[in-house]
Write an enzyme that holds these catalytic residues in place. Structure first.
Site, PDB file in Angstrom:
ATOM      1  N   LYS A  35      51.422 -22.523  38.128  1.00  0.00           N
ATOM      2  CA  LYS A  35      49.987 -22.476  38.420  1.00  0.00           C
ATOM      3  C   LYS A  35      49.192 -22.217  37.150  1.00  0.00           C
ATOM      4  O   LYS A  35      49.735 -21.796  36.115  1.00  0.00           O
ATOM      5  CB  LYS A  35      49.695 -21.385  39.458  1.00  0.00           C
ATOM      6  CG  LYS A  35      49.963 -19.966  38.958  1.00  0.00           C
ATOM      7  CD  LYS A  35      49.551 -18.940  39.997  1.00  0.00           C
ATOM      8  CE  LYS A  35      49.764 -17.529  39.445  1.00  0.00           C
ATOM      9  NZ  LYS A  35      49.203 -16.505  40.325  1.00  0.00           N
ATOM     10  N   TYR A 268      29.368 -13.608  11.645  1.00  0.00           N
ATOM     11  CA  TYR A 268      28.211 -13.172  12.420  1.00  0.00           C
ATOM     12  C   TYR A 268      28.124 -11.644  12.469  1.00  0.00           C
ATOM     13  O   TYR A 268      29.124 -10.960  12.630  1.00  0.00           O
ATOM     14  CB  TYR A 268      28.315 -13.693  13.857  1.00  0.00           C
ATOM     15  CG  TYR A 268      28.035 -15.167  14.005  1.00  0.00           C
ATOM     16  CD1 TYR A 268      26.793 -15.695  13.675  1.00  0.00           C
ATOM     17  CD2 TYR A 268      29.006 -16.019  14.501  1.00  0.00           C
ATOM     18  CE1 TYR A 268      26.524 -17.051  13.830  1.00  0.00           C
ATOM     19  CE2 TYR A 268      28.756 -17.375  14.678  1.00  0.00           C
ATOM     20  CZ  TYR A 268      27.514 -17.882  14.329  1.00  0.00           C
ATOM     21  OH  TYR A 268      27.256 -19.216  14.493  1.00  0.00           O
TER      22      TYR A 268
END
Length: 376
Positions: A35, A268
Site C-alpha cells: 500500500k 532562507y
C-alpha cells in the site's frame, strides 16, 4: 536530468521474506503489503519483486491501488484493507474472485455478496485499535445477522494497536485473546474455513500464536525494523529473527558548488552563518521531493564516502550541504540521501531519529514520480 534515483534491491526483498518464511508454517500465507506506493518503494516495481520472492498475495489500502495492480498482475490475490468510499456505486469494480476485501459493516457484506463473480469477503473485528471494524459489543448480533442472511464470509481480521511501541505486550495479548474469542463465536455459528489474520511485521516476529492463517508484512519486508522496541522485545524473549536488509537506496547529484567566506549566510531565513571559509554543494532535492524540512541544519548526506551536513533551511526543490572537508568533489558527483557510500551509511532510521518521526514516514514520503529501478 532527473533530480533523484531510487533503486530497489531484489536480493534484499528475497532475503527479508525468507526470514519470515522460516517462522511460518506451511499453511500460513505471506501477504506482502504494498500500500501507499509500497511504502514509497514503488507499487508496481515492488509488487513484481515481492511476487517473484514468493509472497502468496499482495495487500493494498484502496480499490484504486488494487485496480492499478490488477492491470499489470492479472492473477495474484489482492487484499484490500482500507474502506472503499461510495461502495454502493463502485461495488462492480470489486467483481474479481481474487480480490479479498476487508469490510467493517454487514451492509458491505451484502453488497459484495451480490456480485458475480464475487470477491472473498473478510470481516474486520475491532479488538482495541478503535479504527476500522466493529466493537466486540456487537459481534454476536453481527455474526448472527450474517448467518441468518446466509451471506458468504471468507475471513476474519483484526489489527494490533501497540505491538511496536512497547516491550510490555499485555495490551497486544488482550487484543489477541479477544480476537480468538471472536473467531470462536463465528465458528460456533457455523462459519467454516475462515482465513484468520491479525499479525503485521512486529507481531508476526514476536507472537507465534498470532501468525494464524496469514501474516500481513509491510515495513520489515522492505528491510526496516518496525521499531527499536521490537528488537528489544525479541532480545528479552530470547528470540532471534535475523538481520533485515534495507531494499531502498535514494541518490541524487550535485548541481552547483559555491565557495563562501566566513560570515556568509546560507538559505532562507539566514538560519546558518559560516564561521570559516566554507565550500558547499547544492543538490536538487527538497521537501517537494520528500526530504523532511526538519533536517534543516541538522541532517546529513553522503558524498565520496563522507558525511556532508545540511546547511540552512531545506528548500522546496533544493538543499545545501557542506563539502569543505571533501576536496575532490565536482559537479554531477553522486550524493547518497539514504543508503551506503564507501564505509558510511545513512538509513531511514537515521532520518527518523533526526526528525522525530518513524522510518515508515521517511520512505513513504519519497516523491512517487521518481522511477524505481530494480537492481541485482
Amino acid at each position: 536530468m532527473l533530480a533523484c534515483s531510487v533503486t530497489l534491491s531484489r536480493s534484499a526483498f528475497s532475503h527479508n521474506i525468507s526470514l519470515y518464511r522460516k517462522l511460518l508454517g506451511e499453511k500460513t500465507k505471506f501477504a506482502g503489503i504494498v500500500k501507499s506506493n509500497a511504502y514509497g518503494h514503488g507499487l508496481l516495481e515492488t509488487a513484481g519483486v515481492v511476487l517473484e520472492a514468493g509472497a502468496d498475495l499482495l495487500g493494498v489500502n484502496s480499490l484504486e491501488e488494487a485496480t492499478l495492480l490488477r492491470k499489470s498482475f492479472p492473477k495474484p490475490t489482492i487484499l484490500i484493507m482500507g474502506s472503499v468510499p461510495n461502495l454502493s456505486s463502485r461495488s462492480q469494480e470489486l467483481a474479481d474472485p481474487n480480490f479479498w476485501v476487508l469490510v467493517s459493516r454487514v451492509e458491505e457484506v451484502e453488497l459484495l455478496s451480490r456480485l458475480s463473480p464475487a470477491p472473498k469477503i473478510h470481516f474486520k473485528l475491532d479488538t482495541g485499535m478503535s479504527r476500522l471494524g466493529e466493537s466486540y459489543l456487537h459481534w454476536k448480533e453481527i455474526a448472527t445477522e450474517i448467518k441468518n442472511k446466509n451471506l458468504p464470509l471468507a475471513g476474519l481480521a483484526t489489527h494490533f494497536a501497540s505491538t511496536e511501541d512497547f516491550t510490555e505486550h499485555s495490551y497486544s495479548m488482550f487484543q489477541l485473546n479477544r480476537f480468538q474469542e471472536g473467531i470462536e463465536l463465528f465458528r460456533s455459528l457455523g462459519f467454516k474455513d475462515l482465513i484468520c489474520h491479525c499479525a503485521s511485521s512486529a507481531s508476526a516476529m514476536l507472537f507465534p500464536e498470532a501468525r494464524m492463517d496469514m501474516v500481513r508484512v509491510g515495513i520489515s519486508m522492505y528491510g526496516l525494523w518496525p521499531s527499536l522496541e521490537t528488537k528489544l522485545s525479541l532480545s528479552q524473549m530470547g528470540k532471534e529473527f535475523g538481520m533485515l536488509k534495507p531494499a531502498l537506496t535514494w541518490k541524487t547529484k550535485i548541481q552547483h558548488i559555491q565557495s563562501l567566506p566566513s560570515g556568509a549566510f546560507v538559505g532562507y531565513g539566514s538560519t546558518y552563518k559560516t564561521t570559516y571559509p566554507t565550500r558547499l554543494a547544492v543538490v536538487p532535492v527538497g521537501y517537494y521531493e520528500g526530504l523532511d524540512r526538519k533536517l534543516s541544519n541538522h541532517g546529513y548526506m553522503l558524498v565520496h564516502g563522507e558525511r556532508a551536513k545540511i546547511l540552512g533551511r531545506i528548500c522546496m526543490n533544493m538543499t545545501m550541504i557542506e563539502i569543505t572537508h571533501i576536496p575532490e568533489v565536482k559537479l554531477n558527483d553522486e550524493v547518497v540521501i539514504i543508503g551506503r557510500s564507501g564505509k558510511e551509511i545513512i538509513t531511514a532510521d537515521d532520518h527518523a531519529l533526526w526528525t522525530n518521526t518513524i522510518n515508515y514516514e521517511v520512505v513513504t514520503k519519497i516523491l512517487d514520480r521518481f522511477p524505481r529501478t530494480i537492481v541485482d
